[in-house]
Design a protein around this motif. Structure first.
Motif, PDB file in Angstrom:
ATOM      1  N   GLY A 135       0.786  -1.163   0.033  1.00 25.65           N
ATOM      2  CA  GLY A 135       0.054  -0.003   0.188  1.00 25.65           C
ATOM      3  C   GLY A 135       0.804   1.325  -0.017  1.00 25.65           C
ATOM      4  O   GLY A 135       2.106   1.308  -0.338  1.00 25.65           O
ATOM      5  N   THR A 136       0.122   2.470   0.433  1.00 23.01           N
ATOM      6  CA  THR A 136       1.159   3.702   0.137  1.00 23.01           C
ATOM      7  C   THR A 136       1.861   3.596   1.410  1.00 23.01           C
ATOM      8  O   THR A 136       3.058   4.273   0.914  1.00 23.01           O
ATOM      9  CB  THR A 136      -0.126   4.807   0.846  1.00 23.01           C
ATOM     10  OG1 THR A 136      -1.147   4.731  -0.135  1.00 23.01           O
ATOM     11  CG2 THR A 136       0.572   6.166   0.790  1.00 23.01           C
ATOM     12  N   TYR A 137       2.040   3.059   2.551  1.00 24.91           N
ATOM     13  CA  TYR A 137       2.952   2.904   3.624  1.00 24.91           C
ATOM     14  C   TYR A 137       3.836   1.636   3.179  1.00 24.91           C
ATOM     15  O   TYR A 137       3.563   0.741   2.850  1.00 24.91           O
ATOM     16  CB  TYR A 137       2.503   3.198   4.907  1.00 24.91           C
ATOM     17  CG  TYR A 137       2.041   4.633   5.084  1.00 24.91           C
ATOM     18  CD1 TYR A 137       2.962   5.558   5.714  1.00 24.91           C
ATOM     19  CD2 TYR A 137       0.673   4.992   4.924  1.00 24.91           C
ATOM     20  CE1 TYR A 137       2.434   7.070   5.871  1.00 24.91           C
ATOM     21  CE2 TYR A 137       0.275   6.384   5.149  1.00 24.91           C
ATOM     22  CZ  TYR A 137       1.009   7.184   5.451  1.00 24.91           C
ATOM     23  OH  TYR A 137       0.739   8.482   5.762  1.00 24.91           O
ATOM     24  N   ASP A 138       5.180   1.932   3.853  1.00 28.51           N
ATOM     25  CA  ASP A 138       5.859   0.730   3.756  1.00 28.51           C
ATOM     26  C   ASP A 138       5.873  -0.167   4.982  1.00 28.51           C
ATOM     27  O   ASP A 138       6.149  -1.442   4.759  1.00 28.51           O
ATOM     28  CB  ASP A 138       7.259   1.140   3.559  1.00 28.51           C
ATOM     29  CG  ASP A 138       7.321   1.996   2.301  1.00 28.51           C
ATOM     30  OD1 ASP A 138       6.647   1.460   1.057  1.00 28.51           O
ATOM     31  OD2 ASP A 138       7.895   3.232   2.316  1.00 28.51           O
ATOM     32  N   TYR A 139       5.869   0.499   6.091  1.00 28.58           N
ATOM     33  CA  TYR A 139       5.813  -0.510   7.402  1.00 28.58           C
ATOM     34  C   TYR A 139       4.830   0.103   8.243  1.00 28.58           C
ATOM     35  O   TYR A 139       4.273   1.113   8.326  1.00 28.58           O
ATOM     36  CB  TYR A 139       7.218  -0.171   8.072  1.00 28.58           C
ATOM     37  CG  TYR A 139       8.440  -0.705   7.376  1.00 28.58           C
ATOM     38  CD1 TYR A 139       8.782  -2.233   7.564  1.00 28.58           C
ATOM     39  CD2 TYR A 139       9.023   0.042   6.173  1.00 28.58           C
ATOM     40  CE1 TYR A 139       9.902  -2.602   6.913  1.00 28.58           C
ATOM     41  CE2 TYR A 139      10.059  -0.602   5.763  1.00 28.58           C
ATOM     42  CZ  TYR A 139      10.613  -2.077   5.967  1.00 28.58           C
ATOM     43  OH  TYR A 139      11.570  -2.364   5.397  1.00 28.58           O
ATOM     44  N   LEU A 140       4.354  -0.892   9.167  1.00 25.73           N
ATOM     45  CA  LEU A 140       3.484  -0.577  10.128  1.00 25.73           C
ATOM     46  C   LEU A 140       3.967  -1.146  11.617  1.00 25.73           C
ATOM     47  O   LEU A 140       4.420  -2.278  11.784  1.00 25.73           O
ATOM     48  CB  LEU A 140       2.153  -1.389   9.985  1.00 25.73           C
ATOM     49  CG  LEU A 140       1.115  -1.249  11.043  1.00 25.73           C
ATOM     50  CD1 LEU A 140       0.518   0.133  11.384  1.00 25.73           C
ATOM     51  CD2 LEU A 140       0.056  -2.388  10.928  1.00 25.73           C
ATOM     52  N   LEU A 141       4.265  -0.116  12.327  1.00 25.79           N
ATOM     53  CA  LEU A 141       4.864  -0.357  13.703  1.00 25.79           C
ATOM     54  C   LEU A 141       3.683  -0.268  14.822  1.00 25.79           C
ATOM     55  O   LEU A 141       2.577   0.430  14.716  1.00 25.79           O
ATOM     56  CB  LEU A 141       5.826   0.668  14.019  1.00 25.79           C
ATOM     57  CG  LEU A 141       6.967   1.046  12.947  1.00 25.79           C
ATOM     58  CD1 LEU A 141       7.855   2.295  13.609  1.00 25.79           C
ATOM     59  CD2 LEU A 141       7.705  -0.124  12.763  1.00 25.79           C
ATOM     60  N   LYS A 142       3.980  -1.125  15.850  1.00 21.02           N
ATOM     61  CA  LYS A 142       3.030  -1.472  17.045  1.00 21.02           C
ATOM     62  C   LYS A 142       3.876  -0.801  18.209  1.00 21.02           C
ATOM     63  O   LYS A 142       5.039  -1.237  18.315  1.00 21.02           O
ATOM     64  CB  LYS A 142       2.555  -2.730  17.142  1.00 21.02           C
ATOM     65  CG  LYS A 142       1.543  -2.647  18.626  1.00 21.02           C
ATOM     66  CD  LYS A 142       1.122  -4.034  18.689  1.00 21.02           C
ATOM     67  CE  LYS A 142       0.334  -4.281  20.076  1.00 21.02           C
ATOM     68  NZ  LYS A 142      -0.036  -5.730  20.177  1.00 21.02           N
ATOM     69  N   ILE A 143       3.687   0.154  18.791  1.00 22.74           N
ATOM     70  CA  ILE A 143       4.356   0.999  19.508  1.00 22.74           C
ATOM     71  C   ILE A 143       3.824   1.188  21.175  1.00 22.74           C
ATOM     72  O   ILE A 143       2.644   1.342  20.983  1.00 22.74           O
ATOM     73  CB  ILE A 143       5.098   2.289  19.201  1.00 22.74           C
ATOM     74  CG1 ILE A 143       5.629   2.327  17.936  1.00 22.74           C
ATOM     75  CG2 ILE A 143       5.689   3.271  20.328  1.00 22.74           C
ATOM     76  CD1 ILE A 143       5.512   3.545  17.011  1.00 22.74           C
ATOM     77  N   ARG A 144       4.356   1.020  21.882  1.00 28.70           N
ATOM     78  CA  ARG A 144       3.860   0.690  23.604  1.00 28.70           C
ATOM     79  C   ARG A 144       4.897   1.544  24.378  1.00 28.70           C
ATOM     80  O   ARG A 144       5.857   1.344  24.398  1.00 28.70           O
ATOM     81  CB  ARG A 144       3.479  -0.403  23.963  1.00 28.70           C
ATOM     82  CG  ARG A 144       2.698  -0.171  25.463  1.00 28.70           C
ATOM     83  CD  ARG A 144       1.996  -1.691  25.854  1.00 28.70           C
ATOM     84  NE  ARG A 144       1.044  -1.937  24.969  1.00 28.70           N
ATOM     85  CZ  ARG A 144      -0.158  -1.737  25.228  1.00 28.70           C
ATOM     86  NH1 ARG A 144      -0.448  -0.640  26.064  1.00 28.70           N
ATOM     87  NH2 ARG A 144      -1.144  -2.273  24.658  1.00 28.70           N
ATOM     88  N   VAL A 145       4.295   2.830  24.938  1.00 30.27           N
ATOM     89  CA  VAL A 145       4.990   3.606  25.740  1.00 30.27           C
ATOM     90  C   VAL A 145       4.164   4.412  27.019  1.00 30.27           C
ATOM     91  O   VAL A 145       3.140   3.655  27.141  1.00 30.27           O
ATOM     92  CB  VAL A 145       5.682   4.904  25.011  1.00 30.27           C
ATOM     93  CG1 VAL A 145       6.591   4.534  24.062  1.00 30.27           C
ATOM     94  CG2 VAL A 145       4.634   5.728  24.356  1.00 30.27           C
ATOM     95  N   LYS A 146       4.504   4.952  27.732  1.00 29.44           N
ATOM     96  CA  LYS A 146       3.739   5.464  29.109  1.00 29.44           C
ATOM     97  C   LYS A 146       2.694   6.321  28.864  1.00 29.44           C
ATOM     98  O   LYS A 146       1.703   6.104  29.295  1.00 29.44           O
ATOM     99  CB  LYS A 146       4.882   6.063  30.176  1.00 29.44           C
ATOM    100  CG  LYS A 146       4.110   6.594  31.239  1.00 29.44           C
ATOM    101  CD  LYS A 146       5.180   7.016  32.436  1.00 29.44           C
ATOM    102  CE  LYS A 146       4.295   7.293  33.589  1.00 29.44           C
ATOM    103  NZ  LYS A 146       5.281   7.828  34.640  1.00 29.44           N
ATOM    104  N   ASN A 147       2.619   7.248  27.747  1.00 31.50           N
ATOM    105  CA  ASN A 147       1.800   8.492  27.790  1.00 31.50           C
ATOM    106  C   ASN A 147       2.302   8.913  26.213  1.00 31.50           C
ATOM    107  O   ASN A 147       3.121   8.952  25.517  1.00 31.50           O
ATOM    108  CB  ASN A 147       1.574   9.485  28.857  1.00 31.50           C
ATOM    109  CG  ASN A 147       3.026   9.818  29.116  1.00 31.50           C
ATOM    110  OD1 ASN A 147       3.943  10.186  28.336  1.00 31.50           O
ATOM    111  ND2 ASN A 147       3.345  10.040  30.471  1.00 31.50           N
ATOM    112  N   ILE A 148       1.563   9.975  26.066  1.00 30.08           N
ATOM    113  CA  ILE A 148       1.690  10.764  24.851  1.00 30.08           C
ATOM    114  C   ILE A 148       2.896  11.599  24.710  1.00 30.08           C
ATOM    115  O   ILE A 148       3.515  11.663  23.810  1.00 30.08           O
ATOM    116  CB  ILE A 148       0.232  11.490  24.540  1.00 30.08           C
ATOM    117  CG1 ILE A 148       0.425  12.323  23.063  1.00 30.08           C
ATOM    118  CG2 ILE A 148       0.430  13.079  25.713  1.00 30.08           C
ATOM    119  CD1 ILE A 148       0.263  11.554  22.016  1.00 30.08           C
ATOM    120  N   THR A 149       3.219  11.995  26.061  1.00 31.70           N
ATOM    121  CA  THR A 149       4.632  12.747  25.899  1.00 31.70           C
ATOM    122  C   THR A 149       5.866  11.899  25.819  1.00 31.70           C
ATOM    123  O   THR A 149       6.741  12.328  25.141  1.00 31.70           O
ATOM    124  CB  THR A 149       4.882  13.232  27.532  1.00 31.70           C
ATOM    125  OG1 THR A 149       3.835  14.269  27.756  1.00 31.70           O
ATOM    126  CG2 THR A 149       6.112  14.160  27.735  1.00 31.70           C
TER     127      THR A 149
END
Length: 154
Positions: free
Chosen positions: A102-116
């Motif tokens: 598709g349009t994008y090359d990679y899909l990442l699943k990211i997990r962190v504490k918060n938006i900051t």
């Protein structure tokens, strides 16, 4: 290796609780503990079972913020793809990375504490990777289904 119905049932049971004793598994599949032990060892040797893992409570470990980030590279050369993939493997915040169509090359699943923390990750780590042309992020509002196991009996 061709899986029979007993192998599939054993795999289903192990996916739901990998800490079950061989004796408990044997009683559920109507085989001896020795036979179940040998089947599990064969599944491991044949790489059907790749690893045993646990699922953590993301609230209790302060990693509640889940994001999916789509990455578009500037060019689809093998060198750019390999460099991106090599660098992404070193980022602990990235749980999963898929090369997609598709349009994008990679899909990442990211997990962190918060938006900051997510912003810091994007600014200080992800965008430092060369050849990224575009990113698009989507944030999880609610987890509807999170299933690590793969159904074998349906």
């Amino acid at each position: 290796m061709k899986l029979d119905s007993t192998d599939k049932l054993l795999l289903e049971l192990l996916q739901s609780d990998a800490k079950q004793s061989v004796k408990a598994l044997a009683s559920q599949v109507n085989l001896s503990a020795t036979a179940v032990y040998e089947r599990i060892k064969q599944l491991e040797r044949n790489k059907v079972i790749q690893q045993y893992t646990i699922q953590l409570n993301t609230e209790k470990i302060e990693k509640e913020f889940l994001s999916f980030c789509m990455i578009q590279l500037t060019k689809h050369s093998q060198a750019y793809l390999l460099e991106f993939e090599s660098k992404i493997k070193d980022l602990n915040e990235v749980l999963e990375c898929f090369h997609i169509s598709g349009t994008y090359d990679y899909l990442l699943k990211i997990r962190v504490k918060n938006i900051t923390e997510y912003r810091s990750f994007m600014v200080n780590k992800l965008t430092d990777i060369p050849h990224i042309a575009n990113t698009q992020s989507a944030f999880s509002i609610n987890e509807v289904k999170n299933q690590a196991g793969i159904s074998l009996l349906t």
